[in-house]
Write a protein that holds these residues in place. Structure first.
Motif, short mmCIF file in Angstrom:
data_model
loop_
_atom_site.label_atom_id
_atom_site.label_comp_id
_atom_site.label_asym_id
_atom_site.label_seq_id
_atom_site.Cartn_x
_atom_site.Cartn_y
_atom_site.Cartn_z
N GLN A 110 -8.67 2.42 4.16
CA GLN A 110 -8.34 1.37 3.20
C GLN A 110 -7.85 0.09 3.89
O GLN A 110 -7.63 -0.92 3.25
CB GLN A 110 -7.27 1.86 2.21
N GLN A 137 -8.33 7.03 -4.67
CA GLN A 137 -7.12 7.56 -4.04
C GLN A 137 -6.52 8.67 -4.89
O GLN A 137 -6.06 9.69 -4.36
CB GLN A 137 -6.10 6.43 -3.82
N TYR A 188 -5.86 12.33 -3.51
CA TYR A 188 -4.48 12.82 -3.51
C TYR A 188 -4.28 14.05 -4.40
O TYR A 188 -3.21 14.64 -4.42
CB TYR A 188 -3.52 11.72 -3.95
N LEU A 190 4.62 6.76 5.40
CA LEU A 190 4.03 7.18 4.13
C LEU A 190 3.95 8.69 4.02
O LEU A 190 4.40 9.29 3.03
CB LEU A 190 2.64 6.56 3.96
N ASP A 232 -6.86 7.02 3.64
CA ASP A 232 -5.83 5.98 3.72
C ASP A 232 -6.07 5.01 4.88
O ASP A 232 -5.94 3.80 4.71
CB ASP A 232 -4.43 6.59 3.82
N TYR A 254 0.83 -1.21 0.00
CA TYR A 254 0.00 0.00 0.00
C TYR A 254 0.87 1.26 0.00
O TYR A 254 0.55 2.24 -0.68
CB TYR A 254 -0.97 0.01 1.18
N ARG A 278 2.27 1.66 -3.51
CA ARG A 278 1.17 2.09 -4.39
C ARG A 278 0.85 3.56 -4.14
O ARG A 278 0.70 4.35 -5.08
CB ARG A 278 -0.05 1.22 -4.11
N SER A 279 0.74 3.97 -2.89
CA SER A 279 0.39 5.33 -2.53
C SER A 279 1.44 6.33 -3.01
O SER A 279 1.10 7.43 -3.46
CB SER A 279 0.19 5.46 -1.02
N GLY A 330 0.70 9.30 -5.37
CA GLY A 330 0.99 10.64 -4.87
C GLY A 330 2.00 11.41 -5.70
O GLY A 330 1.92 12.63 -5.81
#
Length: 183
Positions: free
Chosen positions: A101, A61, A65, A113, A98, A30, A33-34, A38
């Motif tokens: 999720q 997302q 974002y 993150l 987030d 995650y 991916r984020s 982002g």
């Protein structure tokens, strides 16, 4: 840059690698991916979605974002309350998404993150944003309890924060065909 400075930088990067390795595989996935979403550094849906539900989550997302540039530009440089709202309101909303999720199960994972998404200047504000997002009613009460218990007293009451930017930004790594390499 002196040798001791390079050594300290290397030790910090190694600590970041170790911290990332301490997260479970779902959290690691995650976070990567984020960061792709982002920083728009890859086709997140093409790389990360395994089904239509995950593709829809990545699209959501991406919409959430879209506020990142604004948040990055609004990080308060002091504790003046007049500068908090334009920063904290969108940060808490992104954080709530987030946490909802179900992949960031602790404050350390969240902090890892968000230090990368926003930068080192956000560190003083992350405990408050995390606690606000973790206490929102969209999360199951048990999930709220676990999240809020994951923030240490030291993190919640730190007298100061490092201004050193993160060095390690994990990315997707393609699997290597080990048998193909042997020939």
């Amino acid at each position: 840059m002196g040798a001791s400075s390079k050594l300290a930088e290397g030790a910090s990067t190694l600590n970041e690698l170790k911290e990332f390795a301490s997260f479970d595989k779902g959290t690691q996935r995650y976070i990567r991916r984020s960061l792709d979403v982002g920083f728009q550094r890859a086709d997140a849906i093409g790389i990360w979605s395994r089904d239509s539900v995950e593709a829809a989550s990545i699209k959501a997302q991406t919409r959430v974002y879209q506020r990142l540039d604004h948040v990055r530009s609004q990080v308060p440089d002091d504790s003046g309350l007049d500068h908090v709202e334009p920063f904290m309101a969108p940060l808490v909303t992104m954080s709530a998404f987030d946490l909802g999720q179900d992949r960031l199960s602790s404050f350390p994972a969240y902090r890892f993150l968000y230090e990368r998404l926003i930068g080192a200047a956000a560190r003083p504000w992350l405990p408050g944003a995390f606690c606000a997002a973790a206490a929102l009613p969209h999360l199951h009460p048990e999930k709220r309890r676990l999240l809020l218990q994951s923030i240490s007293e030291a993190a919640a009451t730190a007298p100061g924060w490092s201004n050193r930017e993160p060095a390690f930004y994990p990315e997707w790594v393609d699997k290597v065909d080990v048998e193909g390499l042997a020939h």
